[in-house]
Design a protein around this motif. Sequence first.
Motif, PDB file in Angstrom:
ATOM      1  N   ARG A   8       0.827  -1.217   0.000  1.00  8.43           N
ATOM      2  CA  ARG A   8       0.000   0.000   0.000  1.00  8.43           C
ATOM      3  C   ARG A   8       0.857   1.261   0.000  1.00  8.43           C
ATOM      4  N   ARG A   9       1.968   1.211   0.692  1.00 11.17           N
ATOM      5  CA  ARG A   9       2.846   2.386   0.717  1.00 11.17           C
ATOM      6  C   ARG A   9       3.365   2.706  -0.684  1.00 11.17           C
ATOM      7  N   LEU A  10       3.891   1.692  -1.351  1.00  7.40           N
ATOM      8  CA  LEU A  10       4.487   1.927  -2.666  1.00  7.40           C
ATOM      9  C   LEU A  10       3.431   2.192  -3.729  1.00  7.40           C
ATOM     10  N   SER A  11       2.315   1.474  -3.667  1.00  4.24           N
ATOM     11  CA  SER A  11       1.283   1.676  -4.684  1.00  4.24           C
ATOM     12  C   SER A  11       0.656   3.053  -4.558  1.00  4.24           C
ATOM     13  N   SER A  12       0.437   3.509  -3.330  1.00  5.22           N
ATOM     14  CA  SER A  12      -0.145   4.835  -3.143  1.00  5.22           C
ATOM     15  C   SER A  12       0.747   5.919  -3.720  1.00  5.22           C
ATOM     16  N   ARG A  13       2.035   5.808  -3.474  1.00  5.88           N
ATOM     17  CA  ARG A  13       2.976   6.800  -4.003  1.00  5.88           C
ATOM     18  C   ARG A  13       3.070   6.718  -5.526  1.00  5.88           C
ATOM     19  N   SER A  14       3.082   5.508  -6.046  1.00  5.94           N
ATOM     20  CA  SER A  14       3.192   5.333  -7.487  1.00  5.94           C
ATOM     21  C   SER A  14       1.957   5.863  -8.210  1.00  5.94           C
ATOM     22  N   ILE A  15       0.790   5.547  -7.692  1.00  2.00           N
ATOM     23  CA  ILE A  15      -0.451   6.027  -8.299  1.00  2.00           C
ATOM     24  C   ILE A  15      -0.530   7.538  -8.230  1.00  2.00           C
ATOM     25  N   ALA A  16      -0.141   8.102  -7.087  1.00  4.95           N
ATOM     26  CA  ALA A  16      -0.170   9.560  -6.937  1.00  4.95           C
ATOM     27  C   ALA A  16       0.780  10.239  -7.916  1.00  4.95           C
ATOM     28  N   ALA A  17       1.843   9.545  -8.290  1.00  4.66           N
ATOM     29  CA  ALA A  17       2.811  10.101  -9.233  1.00  4.66           C
ATOM     30  C   ALA A  17       2.418   9.861 -10.687  1.00  4.66           C
ATOM     31  N   GLY A  18       1.248   9.246 -10.902  1.00  9.87           N
ATOM     32  CA  GLY A  18       0.778   8.997 -12.260  1.00  9.87           C
ATOM     33  C   GLY A  18       1.381   7.763 -12.909  1.00  9.87           C
ATOM     34  N   ASP A  19       1.930   6.857 -12.104  1.00 13.28           N
ATOM     35  CA  ASP A  19       2.551   5.641 -12.623  1.00 13.28           C
ATOM     36  C   ASP A  19       1.931   4.448 -11.890  1.00 13.28           C
ATOM     37  N   PRO A  20       0.734   4.024 -12.282  1.00 13.61           N
ATOM     38  CA  PRO A  20      -0.011   3.048 -11.492  1.00 13.61           C
ATOM     39  C   PRO A  20       0.586   1.651 -11.457  1.00 13.61           C
ATOM     40  N   THR A  21       1.556   1.355 -12.318  1.00 15.59           N
ATOM     41  CA  THR A  21       2.181   0.032 -12.287  1.00 15.59           C
ATOM     42  C   THR A  21       3.641   0.066 -11.841  1.00 15.59           C
ATOM     43  N   GLY A  22       4.178   1.239 -11.621  1.00 14.41           N
ATOM     44  CA  GLY A  22       5.589   1.350 -11.268  1.00 14.41           C
ATOM     45  C   GLY A  22       5.938   0.756  -9.922  1.00 14.41           C
ATOM     46  N   TRP A  23       4.949   0.611  -9.049  1.00 12.32           N
ATOM     47  CA  TRP A  23       5.244   0.135  -7.699  1.00 12.32           C
ATOM     48  C   TRP A  23       5.635  -1.347  -7.666  1.00 12.32           C
ATOM     49  N   PHE A  24       5.268  -2.090  -8.703  1.00 14.96           N
ATOM     50  CA  PHE A  24       5.655  -3.504  -8.717  1.00 14.96           C
ATOM     51  C   PHE A  24       7.178  -3.646  -8.740  1.00 14.96           C
ATOM     52  N   GLU A  25       7.828  -2.931  -9.628  1.00  7.24           N
ATOM     53  CA  GLU A  25       9.289  -2.994  -9.675  1.00  7.24           C
ATOM     54  C   GLU A  25       9.899  -2.449  -8.385  1.00  7.24           C
ATOM     55  N   GLN A  26       9.315  -1.396  -7.827  1.00  8.48           N
ATOM     56  CA  GLN A  26       9.834  -0.855  -6.576  1.00  8.48           C
ATOM     57  C   GLN A  26       9.758  -1.901  -5.466  1.00  8.48           C
ATOM     58  N   LEU A  27       8.635  -2.635  -5.402  1.00  8.28           N
ATOM     59  CA  LEU A  27       8.482  -3.649  -4.368  1.00  8.28           C
ATOM     60  C   LEU A  27       9.481  -4.790  -4.551  1.00  8.28           C
ATOM     61  N   TYR A  28       9.602  -5.291  -5.770  1.00  9.55           N
ATOM     62  CA  TYR A  28      10.545  -6.388  -6.004  1.00  9.55           C
ATOM     63  C   TYR A  28      11.977  -5.945  -5.754  1.00  9.55           C
ATOM     64  N   ALA A  29      12.303  -4.697  -6.098  1.00  8.24           N
ATOM     65  CA  ALA A  29      13.657  -4.198  -5.855  1.00  8.24           C
ATOM     66  C   ALA A  29      13.933  -4.084  -4.359  1.00  8.24           C
ATOM     67  N   ALA A  31      12.522  -5.889  -2.060  1.00  5.22           N
ATOM     68  CA  ALA A  31      12.631  -7.258  -1.568  1.00  5.22           C
ATOM     69  C   ALA A  31      14.011  -7.837  -1.875  1.00  5.22           C
ATOM     70  N   GLU A  32      14.540  -7.533  -3.057  1.00  7.27           N
ATOM     71  CA  GLU A  32      15.860  -8.024  -3.429  1.00  7.27           C
ATOM     72  C   GLU A  32      16.926  -7.482  -2.475  1.00  7.27           C
ATOM     73  N   ARG A  33      16.716  -6.255  -1.989  1.00 12.69           N
ATOM     74  CA  ARG A  33      17.667  -5.646  -1.045  1.00 12.69           C
ATOM     75  C   ARG A  33      17.394  -6.052   0.395  1.00 12.69           C
ATOM     76  N   GLY A  34      16.362  -6.865   0.623  1.00 10.66           N
ATOM     77  CA  GLY A  34      16.026  -7.282   1.968  1.00 10.66           C
ATOM     78  C   GLY A  34      15.268  -6.242   2.766  1.00 10.66           C
ATOM     79  N   GLU A  35      14.674  -5.254   2.076  1.00 11.29           N
ATOM     80  CA  GLU A  35      13.970  -4.162   2.749  1.00 11.29           C
ATOM     81  C   GLU A  35      12.456  -4.360   2.781  1.00 11.29           C
ATOM     82  N   ALA A  36      11.953  -5.377   2.103  1.00 11.26           N
ATOM     83  CA  ALA A  36      10.520  -5.642   2.072  1.00 11.26           C
ATOM     84  C   ALA A  36      10.320  -7.112   1.747  1.00 11.26           C
ATOM     85  N   VAL A  37       9.087  -7.567   1.928  1.00 13.75           N
ATOM     86  CA  VAL A  37       8.706  -8.934   1.587  1.00 13.75           C
ATOM     87  C   VAL A  37       7.598  -8.863   0.549  1.00 13.75           C
ATOM     88  N   VAL A  38       7.730  -9.647  -0.504  1.00 16.80           N
ATOM     89  CA  VAL A  38       6.673  -9.724  -1.517  1.00 16.80           C
ATOM     90  C   VAL A  38       5.564 -10.600  -0.948  1.00 16.80           C
TER      91      VAL A  38
END
Length: 218
Positions: A8-29, A31-38
């Motif tokens: 919700r954090r990433l999707s809300s920011r992405s949607i507000a920025a006019g990029d409704p699908t950009g949060w998927f890559e942000q989330l996976y990135a 997770a790759e750094r160990g900062e989130a869980v998919v």
Amino acid sequence: MDDNNPTRRLSSRSIAAGDPTGWFEQLYAEAERGEAVVPWDRDLPHSLLTEWSGRSGVNGAARSAVVIGCGFGRDAEHLARLGFRTVAFDISPTAVRTARGRHPDSPVRYETADLLDPPPAWLGRFDLVLESMNVQALPVELWDRAIAAVGRLVAPGGTLLVIAAGRAEQEEVEGPPWPLTRAEVNGFAAGPLVPVRIEEIVDPAGARRWRAEFRRPE
């Protein structure tokens, strides 16, 4: 907004920025750094997929399949084991790279692609199209476009299998995801697609799921 919920954090920011699908890559990135869980990272394919394939006895030999929003590849690997020549795609390059790394000897072709703008060569190509929990992760205003894009991947004589979280017609939810109503699931029967079977499945905790099968006549 819940900053402890990365989806919700990433999707809300992405949607507000006019990029409704950009949060998927942000989330996976992250997770790759160990900062989130998919949240949907599981070891096994979706149970509603395995139940369906077991019940129907589907044989993928000499047939093609595509998995939309494949994530780390659990469902794609299942279809490949059934014999399908499988393409699996995700809008997140990180997800695709991780899927390839997790399945180094896989016959699945993992690709980075956007459901809303798929490669023209994929249109009408696949004997089985799996849409599992993706449309509901998009803002509601994109659903018509996404649903139409899903249907265009199905080959004549092919099958579309939709798996989605469900909600009652008047139930309000804070997403993503935004679970689908029965009417919204029915909306996949667009263009040449016709419904074969639509199941509402309620687990012991009361959570609704849809499993819906559609067919494109030859």
